[in-house]
Design an enzyme around this catalytic site. Structure first.
Site, PDB file in Angstrom:
ATOM      1  CD  GLU A 185      -2.998  -1.223   0.334  1.00 36.79           C
ATOM      2  OE1 GLU A 185      -3.071  -0.332  -0.545  1.00 36.79           O
ATOM      3  OE2 GLU A 185      -3.823  -2.154   0.429  1.00 36.79           O
ATOM      4  CD  GLN A 237      -2.027   2.694  -2.129  1.00 34.47           C
ATOM      5  OE1 GLN A 237      -1.112   2.010  -2.555  1.00 34.47           O
ATOM      6  NE2 GLN A 237      -3.043   2.168  -1.464  1.00 34.47           N
ATOM      7  CB  CYS A 291     -13.315  -4.370 -16.410  1.00 34.23           C
ATOM      8  SG  CYS A 291     -14.739  -3.335 -16.104  1.00 34.23           S
ATOM      9  CB  CYS A 307     -11.886  -1.236 -18.360  1.00 40.28           C
ATOM     10  SG  CYS A 307     -13.545  -0.900 -19.007  1.00 40.28           S
ATOM     11  CG  HIS A 339     -17.323  -0.448 -18.000  1.00 39.45           C
ATOM     12  ND1 HIS A 339     -16.793  -1.601 -18.529  1.00 39.45           N
ATOM     13  CD2 HIS A 339     -18.593  -0.358 -18.479  1.00 39.45           C
ATOM     14  CE1 HIS A 339     -17.701  -2.194 -19.292  1.00 39.45           C
ATOM     15  NE2 HIS A 339     -18.795  -1.461 -19.277  1.00 39.45           N
TER      16      HIS A 339
END
Ligand SMILES: [Zn+2]
Length: 205
Positions: free
Chosen positions: A81, A83, A138, A177, A180
């Site tokens: 993690e 980020q 997706c 994706c 979408h």
């Protein structure tokens, strides 16, 4: 000079599981390693990194990397993690890679649920020696495109387009994706259909 790797992908793209498999192999081959996760990620455990398929890796939970120093003889650092750390923390990792023989593997999300880069991920995209994209499809039924974005939604299936980048837990997210993502995110009337929402609930129970 050692290498800094960035494995990036959406939620449910096996990042924590791959981290756990690497840790297992380092242990088996007698390599010295250590794992780190951001303290904010406490959804499953305060200390362990827990993948969705149940692989657990003991880790050091840190708020930031300001005072972090690798243990003597460490050969590999695994970070989950990533980020949730800051660009300044990434600079610290770059310095470790440039001044020691320690190879660093970072795992994390590239973009948040508004389609924007996380600051730490942007820094890693700029600085990492090697980039590895983790692939998964997706989650919209019938779509076989690669998931690259996240849609965040509430209990009624309404798309959430605001809020902090730091939201822990995947139960109200879907990995989708690009097509979408824009179809849902850019249309103010769009709603995740109830059948998709229920399927998500079953998966997360
Ligand atoms: Zn799709």
């Amino acid at each position: 000079m050692a290498k800094l790797h960035f494995y990036y992908g959406v939620m449910s793209s096996s990042k924590s599981a791959i981290l756990g498999i690497n840790a297992f192999n380092f242990r088996r081959t007698g390599n010295k390693w250590e794992a780190i996760k951001p303290a904010v990620d406490n959804r499953d455990s305060d200390t362990d990194i827990v993948s969705r398929i149940g692989i657990r890796t003991q880790a050091n939970a840190l708020k930031n990397l300001e005072k972090y120093t690798p243990k003597p003889n460490t050969q590999f650092i695994l970070i989950d993690e990533v980020q949730f750390f800051s660009p300044h923390d990434i600079e610290k990792l770059v310095k470790i890679a440039d001044t020691t023989d320690i190879t660093i593997f970072c795992y994390g999300l590239k973009v948040d649920s508004n389609g924007n880069l996380f600051p730490a991920s942007a820094k890693l995209l700029a600085e990492a020696d090697e980039l590895h994209q983790m692939e998964t499809v997706c989650e919209i039924p019938g779509c076989s495109s690669m998931a690259s974005h996240h849609i965040r939604f509430d209990e009624q299936g309404n798309i959430i387009r605001h809020g902090s980048q730091v939201e822990v837990g995947a139960s109200q997210y879907k990995s989708v994706c690009r097509k979408h993502f824009h179809k849902l995110y850019d249309n103010p009337c769009a709603k995740l259909s109830l059948c998709i929402y229920k399927r998500n609930l079953q998966k997360t129970k």
